[in-house]
Scaffold this active site. Structure first.
Site, mmCIF file in Angstrom:
data_model
loop_
_atom_site.group_PDB
_atom_site.id
_atom_site.type_symbol
_atom_site.label_atom_id
_atom_site.label_comp_id
_atom_site.label_asym_id
_atom_site.label_seq_id
_atom_site.Cartn_x
_atom_site.Cartn_y
_atom_site.Cartn_z
ATOM 1 N N ARG A 14 0.790 -1.227 0.000
ATOM 2 C CA ARG A 14 0.000 0.000 0.000
ATOM 3 C C ARG A 14 0.829 1.287 0.000
ATOM 4 O O ARG A 14 0.431 2.266 -0.631
ATOM 5 C CB ARG A 14 -0.926 0.039 1.231
ATOM 6 C CG ARG A 14 -1.930 -1.082 1.282
ATOM 7 C CD ARG A 14 -2.722 -1.043 2.583
ATOM 8 N NE ARG A 14 -3.651 0.068 2.647
ATOM 9 C CZ ARG A 14 -4.905 0.037 2.180
ATOM 10 N NH1 ARG A 14 -5.354 -1.066 1.601
ATOM 11 N NH2 ARG A 14 -5.678 1.084 2.291
ATOM 12 N N ARG A 85 22.590 -22.589 10.374
ATOM 13 C CA ARG A 85 21.965 -21.528 11.164
ATOM 14 C C ARG A 85 22.793 -20.246 11.169
ATOM 15 O O ARG A 85 22.874 -19.548 12.182
ATOM 16 C CB ARG A 85 21.717 -21.981 12.609
ATOM 17 C CG ARG A 85 20.868 -23.221 12.749
ATOM 18 C CD ARG A 85 19.457 -22.994 12.234
ATOM 19 N NE ARG A 85 18.626 -24.196 12.372
ATOM 20 C CZ ARG A 85 17.416 -24.334 11.872
ATOM 21 N NH1 ARG A 85 16.888 -23.343 11.177
ATOM 22 N NH2 ARG A 85 16.740 -25.441 12.025
ATOM 23 N N ASP A 87 23.484 -16.935 8.468
ATOM 24 C CA ASP A 87 23.174 -16.396 7.149
ATOM 25 C C ASP A 87 24.424 -16.032 6.345
ATOM 26 O O ASP A 87 24.502 -16.299 5.138
ATOM 27 C CB ASP A 87 22.238 -15.181 7.262
ATOM 28 C CG ASP A 87 22.774 -14.067 8.132
ATOM 29 O OD1 ASP A 87 23.786 -14.274 8.841
ATOM 30 O OD2 ASP A 87 22.162 -12.975 8.129
ATOM 31 N N THR A 111 34.810 -10.740 9.580
ATOM 32 C CA THR A 111 33.752 -11.315 10.401
ATOM 33 C C THR A 111 32.417 -10.940 9.774
ATOM 34 O O THR A 111 32.359 -10.140 8.840
ATOM 35 C CB THR A 111 33.842 -10.820 11.858
ATOM 36 O OG1 THR A 111 32.970 -11.601 12.674
ATOM 37 C CG2 THR A 111 33.486 -9.348 11.970
ATOM 38 N N HIS A 159 -4.494 28.971 19.078
ATOM 39 C CA HIS A 159 -5.358 28.115 19.914
ATOM 40 C C HIS A 159 -6.593 27.666 19.126
ATOM 41 O O HIS A 159 -7.612 27.309 19.708
ATOM 42 C CB HIS A 159 -5.782 28.826 21.200
ATOM 43 C CG HIS A 159 -4.672 29.555 21.886
ATOM 44 N ND1 HIS A 159 -3.795 28.932 22.732
ATOM 45 C CD2 HIS A 159 -4.268 30.849 21.804
ATOM 46 C CE1 HIS A 159 -2.908 29.812 23.171
ATOM 47 N NE2 HIS A 159 -3.166 30.982 22.611
ATOM 48 N N GLN A 241 32.822 -4.873 17.213
ATOM 49 C CA GLN A 241 32.568 -5.713 16.041
ATOM 50 C C GLN A 241 31.663 -4.997 15.055
ATOM 51 O O GLN A 241 31.732 -5.232 13.850
ATOM 52 C CB GLN A 241 31.926 -7.035 16.477
ATOM 53 C CG GLN A 241 31.810 -8.063 15.361
ATOM 54 C CD GLN A 241 31.201 -9.366 15.848
ATOM 55 O OE1 GLN A 241 30.050 -9.659 15.568
ATOM 56 N NE2 GLN A 241 31.993 -10.147 16.578
ATOM 57 N N SER A 289 -17.144 8.115 2.078
ATOM 58 C CA SER A 289 -17.731 7.368 3.195
ATOM 59 C C SER A 289 -18.647 6.296 2.648
ATOM 60 O O SER A 289 -19.374 6.520 1.676
ATOM 61 C CB SER A 289 -18.524 8.314 4.114
ATOM 62 O OG SER A 289 -19.311 7.581 5.030
ATOM 63 N N ARG A 329 30.024 -6.105 21.310
ATOM 64 C CA ARG A 329 28.993 -6.644 20.417
ATOM 65 C C ARG A 329 28.005 -7.493 21.207
ATOM 66 O O ARG A 329 28.387 -8.238 22.103
ATOM 67 C CB ARG A 329 29.678 -7.513 19.357
ATOM 68 C CG ARG A 329 28.926 -8.218 18.205
ATOM 69 C CD ARG A 329 27.568 -7.881 17.931
ATOM 70 N NE ARG A 329 27.107 -8.338 16.615
ATOM 71 C CZ ARG A 329 25.980 -7.926 16.100
ATOM 72 N NH1 ARG A 329 25.240 -7.060 16.743
ATOM 73 N NH2 ARG A 329 25.582 -8.363 14.925
ATOM 74 N N ARG A 338 16.746 -4.886 11.761
ATOM 75 C CA ARG A 338 16.342 -5.180 10.386
ATOM 76 C C ARG A 338 14.880 -4.831 10.143
ATOM 77 O O ARG A 338 14.464 -4.676 9.000
ATOM 78 C CB ARG A 338 16.643 -6.635 10.022
ATOM 79 C CG ARG A 338 15.794 -7.685 10.666
ATOM 80 C CD ARG A 338 16.169 -9.067 10.142
ATOM 81 N NE ARG A 338 17.517 -9.457 10.511
ATOM 82 C CZ ARG A 338 18.244 -10.354 9.842
ATOM 83 N NH1 ARG A 338 17.745 -10.942 8.786
ATOM 84 N NH2 ARG A 338 19.470 -10.660 10.252
#
Length: 484
Positions: A14, A85, A87, A111, A159, A241, A289, A329, A338
């Protein structure tokens, strides 16, 4: 394949543009990982990394890596990640299968944060560029609007009560000035971004000290060379790190500032639409509406406000993450980061597209504006009327008291009896003022009560806005597509 049986983010369906969605896409992320691995390998080769007199990294390896920057074998990486395990190591493995000659040197000395954090900085900079360009165009469209209506008197509000008149264009400069401030903040933060570089597991570059046999002259060249290859001037001089998570805080605070400015503008437009003075675009077949067919709800301005609140609250995420990082780290930043950074940008992109659309099509109902202003103007003219009556020989204090009583009477007629404002008639009937109704009607010239509004608009556009637009003329002309 249908995606109706699972959650789909509203940002992709959207709100956010295709351009911003690409910046935070998997293709952008993992191709950037590969570019970073190439930059690292090239740096190691150019600095002469060798073993027993033989180069560890060769041009043949780099050429092989460059040939597979964009054809990412996602299926291999996904299957590998189920097993290990991890990535980054999964993508090192997948890249290595495509580049068998280079497989042994991919990620050498690095690393995980070398690709993860540097990519995050690169992506944020690209996203800031898109935000920057859209923000410039919002300012440009507001400038056109302000110039067009710089001398259109309108009732001002303090106001949300009637106050001394301003002009429609002058009010738009208030919105514009906040966006200009946001642009200045954005340009500063974007210009201050640096890469993490390649500093190893705790930021000490211990792995490179080992690889290059403690050659300090070579070690000092690693980060600057990588930065240059990736289009940056520099790397952060020290790190753990990761790069400091305060960087994310600074970036998201810029987005929150834009959101606050957009929210303020959208609220004003919503209130003005209630007054029927200014309206956002309303398309021929748009339904306001489901029950009340006559309605023209300011749904785009409402959406600006809604998304802006999300962005302002989202800015708390990196601030809290930055505050709670342990020593060199800790990984409790990853899942939050993320989501919060990407969605902050996607929401800001949606807000700016809506701002572009709304400002470009604002409808100004001048007759309504004039009618409301004239209904209140007699009250605002009383000071001028009193001053002229004093010039004609009246007593200032006595006249002030008369105007106070007559204003109260006119107020009762308006609010309790539903009558028109008859203050001028009441003053004309008061012998103390010695002014006829025709003379009093001469005070009913709205332009005489807007102060320096017109001059302020002209000066603001000439001195503040035009230099901004001139400096960014190559990005002007962006239009927005609203999905729903």
């Amino acid at each position: 394949m249908s995606n109706t049986d699972r959650y789909v983010s509203p940002f992709s369906e959207r709100y956010a543009s295709k351009e911003m969605q690409y910046i935070f896409s998997q293709d952008m992320k993992f191709s950037t990982w590969r570019k970073l691995w190439i930059a690292l390998a090239e740096t190691e080769m150019e600095l002469g990394l060798s073993q027993d007199g033989k180069l560890v990294v060769t041009q043949e390896m780099i050429d092989e890596m460059k040939a597979h920057v964009n054809d990412i074998n996602y299926d291999v990486a996904k299957e590998r990640e189920k097993l290990v395990r991890h990535d980054v190591m999964s993508h090192v493995y997948a890249y290595g299968l495509q580049c068998p000659k280079a497989a042994g040197i991919i990620h050498l000395g690095a690393t995980s944060c070398y690709v993860g954090d540097n990519t995050d900085i690169i992506i944020m900079r690209e996203a800031l560029k898109l935000v920057h360009n859209k923000l410039v165009n919002v300012i440009a469209k507001l400038a056109d609007f302000a110039d067009k209506y710089k001398d259109q008197p309108t009732l001002a509000f303090t106001h949300f009560q009637p106050a001394q008149p301003t002009t429609v264009g002058k009010r738009a400069t208030l919105w514009m000035q906040e966006f200009v401030m946001d642009l200045q903040d954005l340009e500063y933060v974007m210009g201050s971004l640096k890469l993490l570089g390649c500093k190893g597991t705790t930021g000490t570059q211990a792995s490179f000290k080992e690889l290059f046999n403690d050659d300090q002259e070579i070690l000092d060249k690693i980060d600057p060379m990588i930065a240059s290859k990736m289009g940056f001037d520099d790397c952060y001089p020290v790190s753990g790190q990761t790069y400091s998570r305060k960087v994310d805080t600074r970036v998201l605070n810029v987005l929150a500032g834009i959101a606050a400015s957009a929210h303020k503008m959208s609220n004003d437009i919503r209130l003005l639409q209630h007054l029927k003075e200014v309206e956002e675009p309303f398309e021929k077949n748009q339904i306001g509406s489901s029950a009340m067919a006559y309605k023209r709800n300011p749904m785009r301005s409402e959406r600006i406000a809604s998304l802006s609140r999300y962005i302002m609250v989202d800015a708390l995420n990196p601030a809290i993450t930055s505050a709670t990082q342990w020593f060199e780290r800790t990984l409790d930043d990853s899942a939050n980061k993320r989501i919060s950074v990407s969605e902050g940008f996607l929401a800001t992109d949606g807000v700016l597209d809506l701002c572009l659309n709304v400002v470009d099509g604002l409808v100004v109902n001048t007759k309504v504006i004039e009618k409301r202003l004239l209904s209140e103007l007699p009250f605002m003219a009383t000071e001028n009327i009193m001053m002229d009556a004093v010039k004609n020989g009246g007593n200032r204090q006595e006249l002030h008291e008369e105007i106070r009583k007559l204003s109260m009477e006119a107020g009762v007629n308006i609010k309790q009896k539903g009558l028109d404002n008859n203050l001028l008639e009441l003053i004309a009937d008061c012998d103390a003022f010695d002014l006829t109704l025709d003379e009093l009607n001469g005070y009913m010239v709205p332009a005489n009560y807007v102060g320096r509004s017109v001059e302020q608009v002209t000066n603001f556009l000439d001195k503040v806005v035009k230099p901004v637009l001139e400096a960014n003329k190559e990005v002007l002309g962006i239009t927005a597509t609203i999905n729903v």
